[in-house]
Design a protein around this motif. Structure first.
Motif, PDB file in Angstrom:
ATOM      1  N   GLU A 409       2.415   5.754  -1.980  1.00  0.00           N
ATOM      2  CA  GLU A 409       3.424   6.368  -2.781  1.00  0.00           C
ATOM      3  C   GLU A 409       3.856   7.680  -1.785  1.00  0.00           C
ATOM      4  OE1 GLU A 409       4.985   8.651  -6.145  1.00  0.00           O
ATOM      5  OE2 GLU A 409       4.657   6.505  -5.759  1.00  0.00           O
ATOM      6  N   ALA A 410       2.862   8.049  -1.110  1.00  0.00           N
ATOM      7  CA  ALA A 410       3.155   9.394  -0.179  1.00  0.00           C
ATOM      8  C   ALA A 410       4.110   8.793   0.673  1.00  0.00           C
ATOM      9  CB  ALA A 410       1.961   9.955   0.458  1.00  0.00           C
ATOM     10  N   SER A 411       3.865   7.871   1.438  1.00  0.00           N
ATOM     11  CA  SER A 411       5.008   7.370   2.460  1.00  0.00           C
ATOM     12  C   SER A 411       6.176   7.050   1.900  1.00  0.00           C
ATOM     13  CB  SER A 411       4.503   5.779   3.028  1.00  0.00           C
ATOM     14  OG  SER A 411       3.148   6.342   3.545  1.00  0.00           O
ATOM     15  N   CYS A 412       6.479   6.741   0.778  1.00  0.00           N
ATOM     16  CA  CYS A 412       7.725   6.645  -0.156  1.00  0.00           C
ATOM     17  C   CYS A 412       8.488   7.867  -0.248  1.00  0.00           C
ATOM     18  CB  CYS A 412       7.662   5.844  -1.389  1.00  0.00           C
ATOM     19  SG  CYS A 412       7.425   4.008  -1.497  1.00  0.00           S
ATOM     20  N   VAL A 413       7.402   8.728  -0.916  1.00  0.00           N
ATOM     21  CA  VAL A 413       8.077  10.097  -1.005  1.00  0.00           C
ATOM     22  C   VAL A 413       8.561  10.649   0.446  1.00  0.00           C
ATOM     23  CG1 VAL A 413       7.794  12.527  -1.636  1.00  0.00           C
ATOM     24  CG2 VAL A 413       6.562  10.669  -2.906  1.00  0.00           C
ATOM     25  N   GLY A 415       9.695   8.996   2.811  1.00  0.00           N
ATOM     26  CA  GLY A 415      10.901   8.123   3.365  1.00  0.00           C
ATOM     27  C   GLY A 415      10.539   7.130   4.440  1.00  0.00           C
ATOM     28  N   ASP A 416       9.032   6.926   4.749  1.00  0.00           N
ATOM     29  CA  ASP A 416       8.726   6.249   5.805  1.00  0.00           C
ATOM     30  C   ASP A 416       8.228   4.914   5.292  1.00  0.00           C
ATOM     31  OD1 ASP A 416       7.427   5.173   8.016  1.00  0.00           O
ATOM     32  OD2 ASP A 416       5.781   6.733   8.440  1.00  0.00           O
ATOM     33  N   TYR A 417       9.302   3.781   5.425  1.00  0.00           N
ATOM     34  CA  TYR A 417       9.127   2.742   4.796  1.00  0.00           C
ATOM     35  C   TYR A 417       8.392   1.656   5.878  1.00  0.00           C
ATOM     36  CZ  TYR A 417      10.711   3.893   0.785  1.00  0.00           C
ATOM     37  OH  TYR A 417      10.839   4.642  -0.540  1.00  0.00           O
ATOM     38  N   VAL A 418       8.389   1.885   7.216  1.00  0.00           N
ATOM     39  CA  VAL A 418       7.610   1.176   8.189  1.00  0.00           C
ATOM     40  C   VAL A 418       5.952   1.204   7.808  1.00  0.00           C
ATOM     41  CG1 VAL A 418       6.881   0.998  10.764  1.00  0.00           C
ATOM     42  CG2 VAL A 418       9.170   1.381   9.851  1.00  0.00           C
ATOM     43  N   ARG A 419       5.761   2.403   7.473  1.00  0.00           N
ATOM     44  CA  ARG A 419       4.452   2.681   7.194  1.00  0.00           C
ATOM     45  C   ARG A 419       4.087   2.158   5.748  1.00  0.00           C
ATOM     46  NH1 ARG A 419       1.333   8.413   7.401  1.00  0.00           N
ATOM     47  NH2 ARG A 419       0.982   7.746   9.727  1.00  0.00           N
ATOM     48  N   TYR A 420       5.042   2.280   4.751  1.00  0.00           N
ATOM     49  CA  TYR A 420       4.557   1.637   3.331  1.00  0.00           C
ATOM     50  C   TYR A 420       4.488   0.136   3.762  1.00  0.00           C
ATOM     51  CZ  TYR A 420       5.254   0.112  -1.425  1.00  0.00           C
ATOM     52  OH  TYR A 420       4.844  -0.455  -2.266  1.00  0.00           O
ATOM     53  N   TYR A 421       5.025  -0.667   4.442  1.00  0.00           N
ATOM     54  CA  TYR A 421       4.878  -2.043   4.775  1.00  0.00           C
ATOM     55  C   TYR A 421       3.583  -2.321   5.246  1.00  0.00           C
ATOM     56  CZ  TYR A 421      10.084  -2.050   3.733  1.00  0.00           C
ATOM     57  OH  TYR A 421      11.012  -1.978   2.935  1.00  0.00           O
ATOM     58  N   ALA A 422       3.203  -1.494   6.065  1.00  0.00           N
ATOM     59  CA  ALA A 422       2.112  -1.651   6.718  1.00  0.00           C
ATOM     60  C   ALA A 422       0.844  -1.624   6.001  1.00  0.00           C
ATOM     61  CB  ALA A 422       2.051  -0.631   8.191  1.00  0.00           C
ATOM     62  N   ILE A 423       0.750  -0.449   4.969  1.00  0.00           N
ATOM     63  CA  ILE A 423      -0.232  -0.303   4.193  1.00  0.00           C
ATOM     64  C   ILE A 423      -0.142  -1.531   3.288  1.00  0.00           C
ATOM     65  CG2 ILE A 423      -1.035   1.520   2.392  1.00  0.00           C
ATOM     66  CD1 ILE A 423       0.459   3.739   3.755  1.00  0.00           C
ATOM     67  N   ALA A 424       1.132  -1.781   2.515  1.00  0.00           N
ATOM     68  CA  ALA A 424       1.029  -2.891   1.805  1.00  0.00           C
ATOM     69  C   ALA A 424       0.339  -4.251   2.175  1.00  0.00           C
ATOM     70  CB  ALA A 424       2.329  -3.274   1.094  1.00  0.00           C
ATOM     71  N   ASP A 425       0.544  -4.636   3.448  1.00  0.00           N
ATOM     72  CA  ASP A 425       0.005  -5.654   4.291  1.00  0.00           C
ATOM     73  C   ASP A 425      -1.467  -5.251   4.475  1.00  0.00           C
ATOM     74  OD1 ASP A 425       2.464  -6.795   4.411  1.00  0.00           O
ATOM     75  OD2 ASP A 425       2.832  -5.983   6.501  1.00  0.00           O
ATOM     76  N   ARG A 426      -1.679  -4.347   4.593  1.00  0.00           N
ATOM     77  CA  ARG A 426      -3.348  -4.038   4.742  1.00  0.00           C
ATOM     78  C   ARG A 426      -4.070  -4.287   3.261  1.00  0.00           C
ATOM     79  NH1 ARG A 426      -5.789   1.974   6.653  1.00  0.00           N
ATOM     80  NH2 ARG A 426      -7.720   1.722   6.026  1.00  0.00           N
ATOM     81  N   ALA A 427      -3.468  -3.733   2.167  1.00  0.00           N
ATOM     82  CA  ALA A 427      -4.066  -3.907   0.963  1.00  0.00           C
ATOM     83  C   ALA A 427      -4.273  -5.224   0.694  1.00  0.00           C
ATOM     84  CB  ALA A 427      -3.082  -3.160  -0.175  1.00  0.00           C
ATOM     85  N   GLN A 428      -3.365  -6.100   0.886  1.00  0.00           N
ATOM     86  CA  GLN A 428      -3.377  -7.703   0.672  1.00  0.00           C
ATOM     87  C   GLN A 428      -4.444  -8.322   1.158  1.00  0.00           C
ATOM     88  OE1 GLN A 428      -1.576  -8.932  -1.617  1.00  0.00           O
ATOM     89  NE2 GLN A 428      -0.343  -7.064  -1.809  1.00  0.00           N
ATOM     90  N   GLN A 429      -5.008  -7.856   2.365  1.00  0.00           N
ATOM     91  CA  GLN A 429      -6.519  -8.274   3.063  1.00  0.00           C
ATOM     92  C   GLN A 429      -7.606  -8.251   2.278  1.00  0.00           C
ATOM     93  OE1 GLN A 429      -6.205  -6.294   6.983  1.00  0.00           O
ATOM     94  NE2 GLN A 429      -4.322  -7.196   7.531  1.00  0.00           N
ATOM     95  N   LEU A 430      -7.587  -7.073   1.179  1.00  0.00           N
ATOM     96  CA  LEU A 430      -8.659  -6.822   0.318  1.00  0.00           C
ATOM     97  C   LEU A 430      -8.749  -7.591  -0.923  1.00  0.00           C
ATOM     98  CD1 LEU A 430      -8.662  -2.953   0.863  1.00  0.00           C
ATOM     99  CD2 LEU A 430      -9.987  -4.557   1.960  1.00  0.00           C
ATOM    100  N   ARG A 431      -7.676  -8.676  -1.001  1.00  0.00           N
ATOM    101  CA  ARG A 431      -7.769  -9.253  -2.184  1.00  0.00           C
ATOM    102  C   ARG A 431      -9.077 -10.159  -2.436  1.00  0.00           C
ATOM    103  NH1 ARG A 431      -3.282 -10.429  -5.853  1.00  0.00           N
ATOM    104  NH2 ARG A 431      -2.034  -9.524  -4.577  1.00  0.00           N
TER     105      ARG A 431
END
Length: 828
Positions: A409-413, A415-431
């Motif tokens: 959410e902070a990355s979205c605010v 405007g850093d979407y490169v970081r957002y995508y990296a965080i999203a990919d990292r989260a999927q590894q915890l599924r």
């Protein structure tokens, strides 16, 4: 303050107005006296200097009280009167003599600083004379910490957040930390000294002034002041038991209160301000602080006063204590969620030295990042939250996922979407297969929003629908906010609104006030998508009020830019610009990419309303990659306006290229509102089947009950029909559009429609207003009825003073009344 030859006062417009009026009265022979009141460092001396700078044509005499000369008879008058040797000893005769001497020197401005330190005879004689100067050209301005009998007072309130930030900026601090502003408590001298050293220096003017005031108190009053400084929650019952145990006379409470160190709030005894609290606490000897902590701990009930006991035990702790650190962090989190960030930060500072365990440090960083996201720089918050996720991943997986979600959410605010995508990919590894509903919601939210931001809407739909379903089941406010965002992305504005309102309700029942401004963002934007401008205006104003009240400047900026967008969609440039101006500094200095993108969109919409498509197209270039105002979601939502600007500038290839992904999004969600806009865009591109696209768009607007966008589509279609020599059909559409624009107070759109009607051959004598009030006029009327001044209304609604005046004239005309009194009577 500014340079030596120019006085620059921040946040003192009201006080300067009072001084100028008093000087003007003295010029007209209606002099008198006025006491400028305030705590040490509040700017009393600076205000006297400002009066000196304004006193053209006045003779000026000055005096200053000095503690060492208080026992010297008439030492104050010696500084003011040219012939002090003839002063009589009798107090009444002395007062008359001083009055005569001052009146004879008119026009005269007397400046008496630190008047409460004058010798009593001088002070009383000057006050006697000032009370009798109403028929002369003499003004006596006193600066004091306490009132003078029978003299009007001008109390210097603490500076607001904006003025405080300006003072710090004047001294080279462009982006102050929230702790700095909290500590200063709006005290100008504290702000100046903090700007130089990030703390109040040991031998600063402010510390010396507070020490002198404290030293003048009796021992009992000093101990009570220290109790209030060390216990934020000191209640009268605890104070009574503590003074009984320590042998302090409870009457010393009144002495501490009169000296300005404590105040009574119901049954609580509080430090007057965070600044005085910090100075008293820091200057007290260590032995005195430990003794007071021990005393208060001895009279508190460990069960009833769990948090306070934890606080005092932490202050007495000499080494790391994991249990105590955990209790402090739990309490800090409770205060943060309750909308009390200052106390949360204070507890967090207490906890950090005691938290040596990795997981405890992770919890501390999670809270720190949450505070930073709402109050500081989102890019810094994102990094802090990622560190927290690393520390929590091994022992507290749920907390780690929350940290990742907030980092996203902070990355979205930011405007850093490169970081957002990296965080999203990292989260999927915890599924995991056995994930809880809340965890599944987080992971599906990441998956769906990542695909949506990348334009892969077909892939995004399924996980986002699961998020919406889980949000309806979970009773957690934050989960409902995430689900509302997912529903909004899917184009289900009604469901997004329902979930966001549910988040507000759940937060209210749980006491988690901190998330309410965030939830109100989605309440407001979903109402805008539904074309409910009045409701969106109310929701965003409430979100702005709450964000400011609980110290969330970044959330306040979110609401300011939503309010600007609401005004811009109606073509109200003045209102939109006032709100954008109010947000601009924070957007720039805090790196707020999402509000920055909203600001660009809002500005472009105003340009389009004023028939300046080239200017709008230039604005949209600010939303390109690399500008710092990137937000894929907002850029997608702004596509219809970009297409409108590009098509009217003849850049059809560029418009068609931007439209294609928007059409995919609209089709994938099945949202009538977005499908209507998609068809309108196709029609604006001038394709052979443009009429069919316009007609389909109108049908969809009516089905979705989005009247304002319907009116715009009717205007655009009527323009095409008129140019194709179908004036009768054009006039029918334009009449309908004009009524809608008038109802929404969309003056610029109404003017364009009127011009188009005339071009289509219809005589339009004037833009007749409907009888009812517009949403903004209803807000203004309600505030007037509650007794608010025009300035207060402008501040609350974030509009210009001129706009308030304009609306009030229209309100009076529409309601057939002539005064504010009559308007107030309508609302009784």
């Amino acid at each position: 303050m500014g340079s030596d030859d120019q006085v620059v006062l921040r946040g003192r417009d009201r006080e300067l107005t009072v001084l100028r009026r008093a000087l003007a009265d003295a010029r007209d022979g209606r002099g008198g006296g006025l006491v400028v009141l305030g705590e040490p460092g509040s700017g009393r001396t600076a205000l006297l200097a400002a009066a000196r700078a304004e006193a053209d044509g006045f003779a000026i005499r000055s005096a200053r009280g000095v503690a060492a000369e208080r026992h010297l008879r008439h030492s104050g008058l010696l500084q003011l009167l040219p012939e002090p040797a003839d002063l009589p000893a009798d107090p009444l005769a002395l007062g008359r003599a001083v009055h005569a001497a001052l009146a004879a020197a008119a026009p005269l401005l007397c400046l008496v600083d630190d008047a409460d330190l004058l010798d009593p005879g001088s002070r009383d004689a000057l006050a006697f004379a000032a009370r009798r100067l109403s028929g002369s050209g003499v003004l006596v301005l006193f600066a004091a910490g306490s009132p003078l009998d029978g003299m009007p007072g001008l109390w210097l309130e603490p500076l607001g957040a904006e003025a405080s930030a300006q003072v710090l900026a004047d001294h080279g601090v462009a982006e102050p930390a929230p702790d700095l502003l909290d500590l200063a408590s709006g005290n100008p001298l504290a702000l100046t000294e903090l700007a130089a050293a990030s703390r109040i220096p040991p031998q600063s003017r402010l510390r010396r002034a507070v020490r002198d005031r404290l030293a003048a108190l009796g021992p009992g009053a000093r101990e009570i002041a220290l109790m209030a400084a060390l216990d934020d929650w000191l209640d009268v019952d605890t104070l009574v038991r503590a003074t009984e145990r320590s042998g302090v006379d409870l009457r010393a409470l009144e002495e501490a209160r009169e000296a300005g160190f404590v105040r009574l709030d119901g049954d609580h005894v509080l430090a007057t301000s965070p600044l005085l609290q910090a100075l008293v606490r820091e200057d007290a000897p260590l032995a005195d602080r430990r003794a007071t902590h021990t005393l208060l701990l001895s009279v508190l009930d460990p069960r009833r006063h769990r948090l306070r006991c934890t606080w005092h035990r932490a202050a007495l702790a000499g080494s790391a204590d994991p249990k105590l650190a955990g209790e402090l962090l739990e309490s800090a989190s409770e205060f943060w969620l309750a909308g009390r960030p200052r106390r949360a930060r204070a507890l967090l500072r207490q906890a950090r030295p005691l938290a040596r365990d990795t997981s405890l440090r992770g919890v501390a960083d999670l809270l720190q990042g949450s505070l930073e996201m709402r109050e500081g720089m989102p890019a810094v918050a994102s990094q802090t939250l990622l560190v927290a996720a690393n520390q929590l991943a091994g022992s507290q997986r749920d907390h780690a996922l929350t940290a990742l979600m907030l980092a996203g959410e902070a990355s979205c605010v930011a405007g850093d979407y490169v970081r957002y995508y990296a965080i999203a990919d990292r989260a999927q590894q915890l599924r995991r297969p056995d994930d809880s509903p809340r965890t599944r919601l987080i992971l599906d939210h990441f998956a769906g929003m990542s695909d949506a931001f990348r334009g892969r809407h077909d892939r995004a739909a399924a996980p986002l629908r699961r998020v919406v379903g889980l949000g309806g089941v979970l009773d957690e406010p934050v989960a409902k906010i995430w689900a509302s965002q997912a529903a909004y992305t899917l184009g289900d504005a009604a469901r997004a609104h329902e979930l966001a309102v549910g988040a507000v309700t759940a937060a209210g029942s749980r006491g988690t006030t901190a998330v309410v401004p965030w939830a109100l963002v989605y309440v407001a934007v979903s109402e805008l998508l539904l074309d409910r401008h009045s409701a969106a205006l109310s929701s965003a104003l409430e979100g702005l009020r709450m964000a400011r009240t609980i110290g969330q400047p970044n959330s306040a900026v979110d609401h300011l830019t939503i309010l600007a967008l609401e005004a811009s969609l109606r073509g109200d440039r003045d209102t939109a610009q006032a709100r954008l101006d109010a947000a601009a500094h924070e957007v720039a200095t805090r790196g707020l990419g999402r509000p920055g993108a909203l600001s660009t969109w809002a500005s472009a919409c105003v340009d389009l309303a004023e028939d300046r498509p080239e200017d709008a197209l230039d604005r949209f270039r600010l939303m390109a990659a690399g500008t710092g105002r990137v937000h894929p979601g907002i850029r997608a939502m702004a596509t219809p306006h970009f297409v409108e600007a590009a098509a009217r500038c003849g850049q059809h290839v560029k418009a068609a290229k931007a439209l294609a992904p928007y059409e995919d999004w609209a089709r994938s969600t099945g949202c009538d509102v977005r499908m209507a806009l998609s068809h309108r865009c196709r029609a604006l591109l001038g394709e052979p089947d443009a009429d069919e696209h316009f007609e389909t768009a109108i049908e969809l607007h009516r089905a979705s009950q989005t009247a304002l966008e319907l009116a715009k589509t009717e205007l655009f279609y009527a323009h095409r029909l008129r140019r194709n020599r179908k004036a009768r059909a054009a006039r029918e559409l334009l009449r309908d559009a004009l009524k809608i624009f008038q109802r929404y107070d969309a003056a610029r759109w109404a003017e364009r429609t009127t011009a188009e009607l005339r071009a289509a051959g219809e005589s339009v004598p004037g833009c007749a207003k409907p009888g009812g009030l517009t949403p903004q006029q209803m807000q203004i009327a309600r505030l007037v009825a509650e007794g608010a001044t025009n300035r207060e209304i402008a501040a609350q609604l974030v509009i210009s003073h001129r706009t308030v005046d304009h609306h009030l004239r229209n309100i009076f005309a529409r309601l057939g009344i002539r005064s504010r009194v009559e308007l107030a009577a309508r609302y009784r």
